[in-house]
Scaffold this active site. Structure first.
Site, PDB file in Angstrom:
ATOM      1  N   HIS A 179       3.130  -8.038   6.056  1.00  0.00           N
ATOM      2  CA  HIS A 179       3.791  -7.449   7.242  1.00  0.00           C
ATOM      3  C   HIS A 179       3.043  -7.681   8.562  1.00  0.00           C
ATOM      4  O   HIS A 179       3.192  -6.901   9.508  1.00  0.00           O
ATOM      5  CB  HIS A 179       4.002  -5.942   7.012  1.00  0.00           C
ATOM      6  CG  HIS A 179       2.739  -5.137   6.965  1.00  0.00           C
ATOM      7  ND1 HIS A 179       2.647  -3.965   6.256  1.00  0.00           N
ATOM      8  CD2 HIS A 179       1.526  -5.303   7.517  1.00  0.00           C
ATOM      9  CE1 HIS A 179       1.424  -3.465   6.383  1.00  0.00           C
ATOM     10  NE2 HIS A 179       0.732  -4.258   7.153  1.00  0.00           N
ATOM     11  N   HIS A 190       0.771   2.646  10.281  1.00  0.00           N
ATOM     12  CA  HIS A 190      -0.605   2.336  10.701  1.00  0.00           C
ATOM     13  C   HIS A 190      -1.040   3.311  11.796  1.00  0.00           C
ATOM     14  O   HIS A 190      -1.269   2.915  12.946  1.00  0.00           O
ATOM     15  CB  HIS A 190      -0.691   0.903  11.199  1.00  0.00           C
ATOM     16  CG  HIS A 190      -0.343  -0.136  10.170  1.00  0.00           C
ATOM     17  ND1 HIS A 190       0.953  -0.399   9.786  1.00  0.00           N
ATOM     18  CD2 HIS A 190      -1.119  -0.974   9.457  1.00  0.00           C
ATOM     19  CE1 HIS A 190       0.945  -1.357   8.871  1.00  0.00           C
ATOM     20  NE2 HIS A 190      -0.282  -1.723   8.650  1.00  0.00           N
ATOM     21  N   GLU A 226      -3.484  -2.357   0.792  1.00  0.00           N
ATOM     22  CA  GLU A 226      -2.032  -2.257   1.030  1.00  0.00           C
ATOM     23  C   GLU A 226      -1.242  -2.759  -0.183  1.00  0.00           C
ATOM     24  O   GLU A 226      -0.087  -2.369  -0.384  1.00  0.00           O
ATOM     25  CB  GLU A 226      -1.630  -3.064   2.277  1.00  0.00           C
ATOM     26  CG  GLU A 226      -2.083  -2.431   3.580  1.00  0.00           C
ATOM     27  CD  GLU A 226      -1.709  -3.237   4.833  1.00  0.00           C
ATOM     28  OE1 GLU A 226      -1.762  -2.657   5.928  1.00  0.00           O
ATOM     29  OE2 GLU A 226      -1.367  -4.435   4.722  1.00  0.00           O
ATOM     30  N   HIS A 285      -6.884  -9.083   3.159  1.00  0.00           N
ATOM     31  CA  HIS A 285      -7.350  -9.102   4.541  1.00  0.00           C
ATOM     32  C   HIS A 285      -8.284  -7.932   4.817  1.00  0.00           C
ATOM     33  O   HIS A 285      -8.188  -6.891   4.185  1.00  0.00           O
ATOM     34  CB  HIS A 285      -6.214  -9.150   5.569  1.00  0.00           C
ATOM     35  CG  HIS A 285      -5.223  -8.016   5.602  1.00  0.00           C
ATOM     36  ND1 HIS A 285      -4.495  -7.585   4.522  1.00  0.00           N
ATOM     37  CD2 HIS A 285      -4.807  -7.239   6.639  1.00  0.00           C
ATOM     38  CE1 HIS A 285      -3.674  -6.609   4.894  1.00  0.00           C
ATOM     39  NE2 HIS A 285      -3.849  -6.366   6.174  1.00  0.00           N
TER      40      HIS A 285
HETATM   41  C1  DHB Z   1      -3.118  -7.554  10.690  1.00  0.00           C
HETATM   42  C2  DHB Z   1      -2.654  -7.303   9.408  1.00  0.00           C
HETATM   43  C3  DHB Z   1      -2.147  -6.049   9.064  1.00  0.00           C
HETATM   44  O1  DHB Z   1      -1.708  -5.703   7.827  1.00  0.00           O
HETATM   45  C4  DHB Z   1      -2.059  -5.074  10.020  1.00  0.00           C
HETATM   46  O2  DHB Z   1      -1.494  -3.920   9.670  1.00  0.00           O
HETATM   47  C5  DHB Z   1      -2.544  -5.309  11.295  1.00  0.00           C
HETATM   48  C6  DHB Z   1      -3.064  -6.548  11.633  1.00  0.00           C
HETATM   49  C7  DHB Z   1      -3.644  -8.890  11.068  1.00  0.00           C
HETATM   50  O3  DHB Z   1      -3.815  -9.765  10.217  1.00  0.00           O
HETATM   51  O4  DHB Z   1      -3.902  -9.118  12.248  1.00  0.00           O
HETATM   52 FE    FE Z   2      -1.127  -3.516   7.677  1.00  0.00          FE
END
Ligand code: DHB
Ligand code: FE
Length: 284
Positions: free
Chosen positions: A12, A59, A240, A193
């Site tokens: 997302h 978030h 997540e 991530h």
């Molecule tokens: C990013 C990824 C995410 O899941 C998020 O909530 C905010 C930023 C990113 O990769 O920049």
């Molecule tokens: Fe996220």
């Protein structure tokens, strides 16, 4: 009776929303990523459901640290796209399905899951970016959406096993709704991530692809993975991915049916700081 016919899994990343909104999808950085969703947009037009049950995480947009529900079901008639600091995304309002949402809340709470009932909530990129990836840029989203928010932002977060069991309970709830509805369940967020600290920028392709393999073929085994393994292997925001187990737990094979058909699988790095993963599974 209502029935879950398919599950969709997708990352997302907020920058994906910005790329779409600013007309950058054909730029070299983004082209391959959006190409991976061409099949999906076509599939959505051929298989438009009556309702999407969309598992996502907020978030710290609708819920601040003042109040942190572990699982929250949206029972409202409408949801406004949130302003996350750059103004709301230019995407349609999200129409809810209060009747089905209230039924699922009743059934799932009676199956011993504590849900927070949410009658008003602005929805952030966690919900709108998956809709954009799957539906493109329509004037209205193709069907009502029930937002289901999971806390994966502030510890303690729910385990994969609990999410998987919750998915089973949601499927049971949908199946007992007395109207002929075709329902999709979406699991969103991930893949690997980490946005902060010394490991910021972490991507683990091996872990991500093994996660996709196991989500398809060994979901019950995958559900047993402890949360610390997500953090170690997929980074702090990789947690997540537990939300994908809610959608997977709602598929028929988990409750005695046949294994789902894999209609589409896609994996791409990079998109902002994130590995993007995507699956479409259909119940047979
Ligand atoms: C990013 C990824 C995410 O899941 C998020 O909530 C905010 C930023 C990113 O990769 O920049
Ligand atoms: Fe996220």
């Amino acid at each position: 009776m209502a029935r879950i016919t398919a599950s969709v899994f997708t990352s997302h990343v907020p920058a994906i929303g910005a790329a779409l909104d600013l007309g950058k999808t054909q730029e070299p950085y983004w082209q391959a990523l959006f190409a991976g969703y061409e099949y999906s947009k076509e599939w959505m037009t051929q298989n438009t459901p009556d309702v999407i049950f969309l598992v996502f995480n907020d978030h710290a947009t609708a819920f601040s640290l003042d109040m942190i529900p572990t699982f929250a079901i949206g029972t409202a008639a409408q949801y406004t796209p949130a302003d996350e600091g750059w103004g709301p995304r230019p995407v349609p309002m999200v129409q809810g399905h209060p009747e089905l949402a209230a039924h699922i809340a009743q059934s799932v709470i009676q199956q011993d899951f504590d849900l927070t009932i949410v009658n008003k909530m602005d929805v952030d990129h966690g919900l709108t970016v998956p809709l954009s990836l799957m539906c493109g840029q329509p004037h209205a989203w193709p069907c009502p959406v029930i937002p289901f928010a999971v806390n994966v932002v502030q510890y303690p977060v729910p385990s994969g096993q609990r999410c998987f069991n919750l998915g089973k309970a949601i499927a049971k709830a949908v199946n007992s709704f007395d109207a002929d509805l075709n329902v999709h369940i979406w699991g969103t967020g991930g893949m690997s991530h980490q946005l902060q600290g010394p490991r910021a920028g972490l991507i683990n392709k091996e872990f991500d692809n093994a996660f996709l393999d196991r989500l398809i073929a060994d979901p019950a085994g995958l559900a047993q993975m402890p949360h610390i393994d997500y953090v170690r292997e997929a980074g702090s925001e990789g947690i997540e991915l537990v939300m994908w187990l809610i959608a997977r737990g709602a598929m028929s094979d988990i409750s005695g049916g046949a294994a789902p058909q894999v209609k589409h699988r896609f994996y791409h790095v990079p998109a902002s700081n994130t590995a993007v993963g995507h699956l479409i599974l259909e119940n047979i």
